[in-house]
Design a protein around this motif. Sequence first.
Motif, mmCIF file in Angstrom:
data_model
loop_
_atom_site.group_PDB
_atom_site.id
_atom_site.type_symbol
_atom_site.label_atom_id
_atom_site.label_comp_id
_atom_site.label_asym_id
_atom_site.label_seq_id
_atom_site.Cartn_x
_atom_site.Cartn_y
_atom_site.Cartn_z
ATOM 1 N N PRO A 1 -1.389 -2.036 5.087
ATOM 2 C CA PRO A 1 -0.265 -2.388 5.870
ATOM 3 C C PRO A 1 0.994 -2.428 4.722
ATOM 4 O O PRO A 1 1.229 -3.465 3.882
ATOM 5 N N VAL A 2 1.766 -1.555 5.048
ATOM 6 C CA VAL A 2 2.972 -1.247 3.991
ATOM 7 C C VAL A 2 4.394 -1.961 4.664
ATOM 8 O O VAL A 2 4.697 -1.615 5.686
ATOM 9 N N PHE A 3 5.034 -2.429 3.695
ATOM 10 C CA PHE A 3 6.463 -2.798 3.891
ATOM 11 C C PHE A 3 7.207 -2.190 2.734
ATOM 12 O O PHE A 3 7.079 -2.646 1.634
ATOM 13 N N ASP A 4 8.345 -1.479 3.235
ATOM 14 C CA ASP A 4 9.105 -0.823 1.964
ATOM 15 C C ASP A 4 10.479 -1.580 1.995
ATOM 16 O O ASP A 4 11.436 -1.001 1.308
ATOM 17 N N GLY A 5 10.738 -2.645 2.615
ATOM 18 C CA GLY A 5 12.077 -3.356 2.694
ATOM 19 C C GLY A 5 12.871 -2.812 3.974
ATOM 20 O O GLY A 5 13.961 -3.548 4.337
ATOM 21 N N ARG A 6 12.531 -1.745 4.667
ATOM 22 C CA ARG A 6 13.125 -1.341 5.966
ATOM 23 C C ARG A 6 12.247 -1.267 7.066
ATOM 24 O O ARG A 6 12.366 -1.524 8.233
#
Length: 287
Positions: A179-184
């Motif tokens: 589950p990735v979150f890259d800031g956007r």
Amino acid sequence: MSNARSAFLSAHAFATAGAIFAGALLAWPGPARADGRLEAKYTLTVGSVELGRGSIVVEAGDTAYEITGAARVTGVLRAVSSGKGVAASRGALAGGKMAPRVYAMNAEADGKAETARITIAGGAVKDMDVEPPLKPVPDRVPVTSDALQNVIDPMSGAFIYVPGTADLLSAAACDRSIPVFDGRQRYDLQLSFLRTEKVKAEGYAGSAVVCAVRYSPVAGHRPTRSAVKYMQENKDMQVWLVPIAGTRLLAPFKVSVATMIGTAVLAASSFETQVKSGTVPVSAPRP
């Protein structure tokens, strides 16, 4: 859109979403107690044409890890575009998983800067500063507080932690959703086991576990965009993973992604990994 511009955007997305490009222009304060170290260099090609290069340094122990990296546009693409970036992540190895604490990214493409700094605690985003901010448009899926729970940053998400005593080069490495979150954007990378095979680069010759990868957007994306639809339906994405000596971490050795302009391949040109002991400062050469 020209093929050159499309190629650059593919390369930029590759670096951001996979966070695999590396080398160290960014340093973290304080040393890491490391059991294993990786220094690797990568080349990105599309249809055998070089578009970018990067390098990565990883220090990892029993309870913590640090990753630093950088990438830049190279090859024929430099004639029509420019781009470079650095990224780093620091976190703990606890509860059988990677638990990032701080992620930072600084990139520039064609004179336009993009930065992100994210603080994570207990798997949830506690604070973030992203520039420029995400534009509010009607068809964008909003990033809610619920979407920021149980996430991992994109740099940490490029690596696989296999706890316990399971064979590192087995289905145990692949059978998971990241589950990735890259800031956007918040998205899942769903991995599944394909096979093991031999790989070779300067500094390494041995086995790799090969996983199929599927992209599933959750929030921050625009579902009507053709690129989003293409990646959701893309069944031709694979990653080759190799162990970092002295650790239970697997690092990307190669990534292959079908794009609208050809197959993008990020492959290690050198892969130096060794068992370490004692306190080791995080540092790395420029790519």
